[in-house]
Design a protein around this motif. Structure first.
Motif, PDB file in Angstrom:
ATOM      1  N   LEU A 219     -13.077 -25.501  -6.081  1.00 41.87           N
ATOM      2  CA  LEU A 219     -13.677 -24.256  -6.566  1.00 41.87           C
ATOM      3  C   LEU A 219     -13.532 -23.140  -5.530  1.00 41.87           C
ATOM      4  CD1 LEU A 219     -16.925 -25.587  -8.286  1.00 41.87           C
ATOM      5  CD2 LEU A 219     -14.908 -24.595  -9.400  1.00 41.87           C
ATOM      6  N   ILE A 220     -13.817 -23.454  -4.273  1.00 46.66           N
ATOM      7  CA  ILE A 220     -13.675 -22.437  -3.226  1.00 46.66           C
ATOM      8  C   ILE A 220     -12.217 -21.994  -3.124  1.00 46.66           C
ATOM      9  CG2 ILE A 220     -13.802 -22.021  -0.738  1.00 46.66           C
ATOM     10  CD1 ILE A 220     -16.276 -23.801  -0.664  1.00 46.66           C
ATOM     11  N   GLY A 221     -11.291 -22.946  -3.174  1.00 46.91           N
ATOM     12  CA  GLY A 221      -9.872 -22.600  -3.093  1.00 46.91           C
ATOM     13  C   GLY A 221      -9.425 -21.700  -4.231  1.00 46.91           C
ATOM     14  N   VAL A 222      -9.915 -21.957  -5.432  1.00 46.13           N
ATOM     15  CA  VAL A 222      -9.550 -21.156  -6.595  1.00 46.13           C
ATOM     16  C   VAL A 222     -10.038 -19.716  -6.440  1.00 46.13           C
ATOM     17  CG1 VAL A 222     -10.114 -20.798  -9.029  1.00 46.13           C
ATOM     18  CG2 VAL A 222      -9.322 -23.028  -8.259  1.00 46.13           C
ATOM     19  N   TYR A 223     -11.276 -19.538  -6.003  1.00 44.93           N
ATOM     20  CA  TYR A 223     -11.812 -18.188  -5.841  1.00 44.93           C
ATOM     21  C   TYR A 223     -11.134 -17.450  -4.683  1.00 44.93           C
ATOM     22  CZ  TYR A 223     -15.428 -18.778  -9.367  1.00 44.93           C
ATOM     23  OH  TYR A 223     -16.077 -18.948 -10.554  1.00 44.93           O
ATOM     24  N   VAL A 224     -10.743 -18.188  -3.646  1.00 46.49           N
ATOM     25  CA  VAL A 224     -10.005 -17.555  -2.546  1.00 46.49           C
ATOM     26  C   VAL A 224      -8.645 -17.068  -3.036  1.00 46.49           C
ATOM     27  CG1 VAL A 224      -8.824 -17.997  -0.362  1.00 46.49           C
ATOM     28  CG2 VAL A 224     -11.183 -18.748  -0.672  1.00 46.49           C
ATOM     29  N   LEU A 225      -7.951 -17.889  -3.807  1.00 50.08           N
ATOM     30  CA  LEU A 225      -6.661 -17.473  -4.359  1.00 50.08           C
ATOM     31  C   LEU A 225      -6.817 -16.243  -5.245  1.00 50.08           C
ATOM     32  CD1 LEU A 225      -4.938 -20.860  -5.298  1.00 50.08           C
ATOM     33  CD2 LEU A 225      -4.112 -19.156  -3.663  1.00 50.08           C
ATOM     34  N   CYS A 226      -7.859 -16.232  -6.057  1.00 55.30           N
ATOM     35  CA  CYS A 226      -8.106 -15.080  -6.924  1.00 55.30           C
ATOM     36  C   CYS A 226      -8.371 -13.826  -6.099  1.00 55.30           C
ATOM     37  CB  CYS A 226      -9.292 -15.374  -7.843  1.00 55.30           C
ATOM     38  SG  CYS A 226      -9.589 -14.101  -9.098  1.00 55.30           S
ATOM     39  N   GLY A 227      -9.140 -13.976  -5.021  1.00 51.24           N
ATOM     40  CA  GLY A 227      -9.433 -12.833  -4.158  1.00 51.24           C
ATOM     41  C   GLY A 227      -8.197 -12.301  -3.459  1.00 51.24           C
ATOM     42  N   VAL A 228      -7.341 -13.199  -2.974  1.00 51.19           N
ATOM     43  CA  VAL A 228      -6.115 -12.783  -2.290  1.00 51.19           C
ATOM     44  C   VAL A 228      -5.175 -12.063  -3.252  1.00 51.19           C
ATOM     45  CG1 VAL A 228      -4.030 -13.611  -1.143  1.00 51.19           C
ATOM     46  CG2 VAL A 228      -6.254 -14.541  -0.501  1.00 51.19           C
ATOM     47  N   LEU A 229      -5.028 -12.597  -4.465  1.00 52.34           N
ATOM     48  CA  LEU A 229      -4.157 -11.960  -5.451  1.00 52.34           C
ATOM     49  C   LEU A 229      -4.694 -10.586  -5.846  1.00 52.34           C
ATOM     50  CD1 LEU A 229      -3.266 -15.032  -7.699  1.00 52.34           C
ATOM     51  CD2 LEU A 229      -1.738 -13.791  -6.164  1.00 52.34           C
ATOM     52  N   ALA A 230      -6.010 -10.461  -5.974  1.00 51.82           N
ATOM     53  CA  ALA A 230      -6.599  -9.159  -6.295  1.00 51.82           C
ATOM     54  C   ALA A 230      -6.369  -8.168  -5.153  1.00 51.82           C
ATOM     55  CB  ALA A 230      -8.095  -9.307  -6.576  1.00 51.82           C
ATOM     56  N   ALA A 231      -6.514  -8.629  -3.906  1.00 52.19           N
ATOM     57  CA  ALA A 231      -6.270  -7.760  -2.754  1.00 52.19           C
ATOM     58  C   ALA A 231      -4.812  -7.310  -2.717  1.00 52.19           C
ATOM     59  CB  ALA A 231      -6.634  -8.489  -1.464  1.00 52.19           C
ATOM     60  N   LEU A 232      -3.890  -8.228  -3.002  1.00 55.09           N
ATOM     61  CA  LEU A 232      -2.471  -7.867  -3.029  1.00 55.09           C
ATOM     62  C   LEU A 232      -2.194  -6.847  -4.126  1.00 55.09           C
ATOM     63  CD1 LEU A 232       0.450  -8.239  -2.128  1.00 55.09           C
ATOM     64  CD2 LEU A 232       0.606 -10.216  -3.667  1.00 55.09           C
ATOM     65  N   ALA A 233      -2.814  -7.035  -5.282  1.00 60.51           N
ATOM     66  CA  ALA A 233      -2.665  -6.055  -6.360  1.00 60.51           C
ATOM     67  C   ALA A 233      -3.187  -4.691  -5.930  1.00 60.51           C
ATOM     68  CB  ALA A 233      -3.395  -6.531  -7.611  1.00 60.51           C
ATOM     69  N   GLY A 234      -4.268  -4.676  -5.154  1.00 57.48           N
ATOM     70  CA  GLY A 234      -4.802  -3.417  -4.644  1.00 57.48           C
ATOM     71  C   GLY A 234      -3.837  -2.731  -3.695  1.00 57.48           C
ATOM     72  N   VAL A 235      -3.171  -3.520  -2.854  1.00 60.65           N
ATOM     73  CA  VAL A 235      -2.168  -2.972  -1.931  1.00 60.65           C
ATOM     74  C   VAL A 235      -1.008  -2.353  -2.712  1.00 60.65           C
ATOM     75  CG1 VAL A 235      -0.456  -3.566  -0.175  1.00 60.65           C
ATOM     76  CG2 VAL A 235      -2.765  -4.536  -0.049  1.00 60.65           C
ATOM     77  N   LEU A 236      -0.506  -3.081  -3.704  1.00 55.25           N
ATOM     78  CA  LEU A 236       0.636  -2.595  -4.476  1.00 55.25           C
ATOM     79  C   LEU A 236       0.263  -1.377  -5.309  1.00 55.25           C
ATOM     80  CD1 LEU A 236       2.110  -6.021  -5.644  1.00 55.25           C
ATOM     81  CD2 LEU A 236       2.926  -4.545  -3.798  1.00 55.25           C
ATOM     82  N   ALA A 237      -0.940  -1.364  -5.852  1.00 57.62           N
ATOM     83  CA  ALA A 237      -1.387  -0.201  -6.624  1.00 57.62           C
ATOM     84  C   ALA A 237      -1.522   1.016  -5.725  1.00 57.62           C
ATOM     85  CB  ALA A 237      -2.712  -0.504  -7.314  1.00 57.62           C
ATOM     86  N   THR A 238      -2.004   0.807  -4.503  1.00 57.77           N
ATOM     87  CA  THR A 238      -2.117   1.901  -3.540  1.00 57.77           C
ATOM     88  C   THR A 238      -0.740   2.450  -3.192  1.00 57.77           C
ATOM     89  OG1 THR A 238      -4.127   0.923  -2.598  1.00 57.77           O
ATOM     90  CG2 THR A 238      -2.949   2.540  -1.245  1.00 57.77           C
ATOM     91  N   ALA A 239       0.217   1.549  -2.998  1.00 54.29           N
ATOM     92  CA  ALA A 239       1.581   1.982  -2.669  1.00 54.29           C
ATOM     93  C   ALA A 239       2.178   2.788  -3.813  1.00 54.29           C
ATOM     94  CB  ALA A 239       2.445   0.761  -2.362  1.00 54.29           C
ATOM     95  N   ARG A 240       1.923   2.373  -5.040  1.00 52.62           N
ATOM     96  CA  ARG A 240       2.499   3.082  -6.191  1.00 52.62           C
ATOM     97  C   ARG A 240       1.847   4.449  -6.385  1.00 52.62           C
ATOM     98  NH1 ARG A 240       1.656   3.321 -11.712  1.00 52.62           N
ATOM     99  NH2 ARG A 240      -0.127   1.921 -11.619  1.00 52.62           N
ATOM    100  N   LEU A 241       0.537   4.531  -6.113  1.00 50.45           N
ATOM    101  CA  LEU A 241      -0.184   5.792  -6.299  1.00 50.45           C
ATOM    102  C   LEU A 241      -0.064   6.719  -5.090  1.00 50.45           C
ATOM    103  CD1 LEU A 241      -3.431   4.362  -7.933  1.00 50.45           C
ATOM    104  CD2 LEU A 241      -1.561   5.555  -9.086  1.00 50.45           C
ATOM    105  N   THR A 242       0.478   6.201  -3.973  1.00 52.10           N
ATOM    106  CA  THR A 242       0.635   6.922  -2.700  1.00 52.10           C
ATOM    107  C   THR A 242      -0.693   7.418  -2.141  1.00 52.10           C
ATOM    108  OG1 THR A 242       0.990   9.161  -3.628  1.00 52.10           O
ATOM    109  CG2 THR A 242       2.920   7.711  -3.470  1.00 52.10           C
ATOM    110  N   ALA A 243      -1.781   6.769  -2.517  1.00 55.98           N
ATOM    111  CA  ALA A 243      -3.089   7.175  -2.014  1.00 55.98           C
ATOM    112  C   ALA A 243      -4.072   6.025  -2.153  1.00 55.98           C
ATOM    113  CB  ALA A 243      -3.603   8.398  -2.771  1.00 55.98           C
ATOM    114  N   SER A 244      -5.059   6.011  -1.250  1.00 55.15           N
ATOM    115  CA  SER A 244      -6.150   5.052  -1.317  1.00 55.15           C
ATOM    116  C   SER A 244      -7.353   5.747  -1.946  1.00 55.15           C
ATOM    117  CB  SER A 244      -6.504   4.546   0.093  1.00 55.15           C
ATOM    118  OG  SER A 244      -7.694   3.790   0.064  1.00 55.15           O
TER     119      SER A 244
END
Length: 323
Positions: A219-244
């Motif tokens: 369970l902990i591993g699953v939620y960690v994976l979900c958190g990492v993927l969400a963080a990566l999506a945030g990075v990519l969305a920031t790069a596409r929008l050119t702003a935080s």
């Protein structure tokens, strides 16, 4: 008297078969229907630039939905994915001066921390997933706003911006990342011990514990994976929008991710993870939104359509379980 069972049995069988087919293949049929509709009624839909835009826009949703599918596969849910995206985005500008790698690692580490908190609350404390993740749904975005001083910050780092604009072999980098992650998650679920344990925990947590499976660790591993993927999506969305922009980034992402997973055929009751269905479900939501907006319908209409699709998907899944 003998005519009654002979008449009723095929009807029940046909209904069960139709329900099963809808749950398994309905999302693919819906995407095909939307593509056909747009090809006929939407100008310039089948152009390379438009198709490229649709894929780039859906990629962060796909990445978040992959993590959400893992969580839902354990009969859980993660409402904090949008806030995790905002938190990762807020941290990026603070450390980009040291280079892309340190900033990226810190943003992903934020996803690890969020996942550890969520997973610990669910597995160790015993909170319901919707309650455990609701805390960071609210608090995570608040922390992101504090880190960013409540302000939008422009991104000028060319390496980071390249993640949102560059292409490899004609395919946008963000689309390639989403595709590679989809393949990796499918391999994880279908070919690894962790994936089999995940499905077993979602199918029957008590039985999995009695069988000696490391339920809490899974369970902990699953939620960690979900958190990492969400963080990566945030990075990519920031790069596409050119702003935080922590105040807006990731808003309603949890709705989009859950919709993609449920429409893709992964049951909310856990015990199964359909990766290809999840990816297709995300594409369906993107195409539906783009279609409605292109034909001059308001965003609220798209949200109501999403809600209707969720209800239909949950009903179909419920009908199949009842049989």
């Amino acid at each position: 008297m003998t005519d009654v069972p002979i008449t009723l049995a095929p009807r029940g069988l046909d209904r069960a078969r139709v329900t099963a087919l809808l749950q398994r293949y309905g999302v693919y049929g819906a995407v095909a229907a939307l593509l056909l509709f747009n090809a006929v009624f939407t100008d310039h839909f089948l152009t390379v630039d438009n198709l490229r835009t649709q894929l780039v826009q859906v990629s962060p949703i796909v990445i978040v939905a992959l993590g959400m599918a893992l969580v839902i596969g354990t009969e859980g849910v993660d409402l904090s994915v949008g806030s995790t995206m905002a938190l990762a985005s807020a941290l990026l500008p603070l450390y980009l001066g040291y280079g892309l790698a340190p900033a990226l690692l810190l943003a992903l580490f934020a996803g690890v921390v969020v996942g550890l908190v969520n997973g610990s609350l669910v597995s160790l404390v015993g909170l319901q997933p919707i309650v455990a993740t609701l805390a960071l749904f609210v608090g995570g975005r608040g922390l992101a706003l504090v880190i960013a001083d409540g302000q939008l910050k422009q991104i000028e780092n060319k390496d980071l911006l390249g993640l949102g604009t560059d292409s490899a072999l004609g395919v946008p980098v963000v689309v390639l990342i989403a595709g590679v992650l989809a393949v990796a998650i499918a391999f994880l679920v279908q070919r690894t011990t962790f994936g089999r344990q995940l499905v077993a925990v979602g199918g029957n947590r008590a039985a999995a514990a009695l069988a000696g499976l490391p339920v809490k660790r899974v369970l902990i591993g699953v939620y960690v994976l979900c958190g990492v993927l969400a963080a990566l999506a945030g990075v990519l969305a920031t790069a596409r929008l050119t702003a935080s922009d922590p105040s807006a980034l990731g808003n309603l992402m949890e709705l989009s991710a859950i919709t993609a997973v449920v429409v893709g055929g992964t049951p909310l009751t856990g015990g199964s993870v359909r990766v290809l269905g999840t990816v297709t479900g995300a594409l369906l939501m993107q195409l539906l939104h783009a279609t409605l907006v292109t034909h001059n319908l308001h965003d609220s209409t798209a949200q109501m359509a999403q809600a209707a699709i969720i209800l239909v998907a949950v009903y179909v899944a419920r009908e199949r379980r009842s049989r």
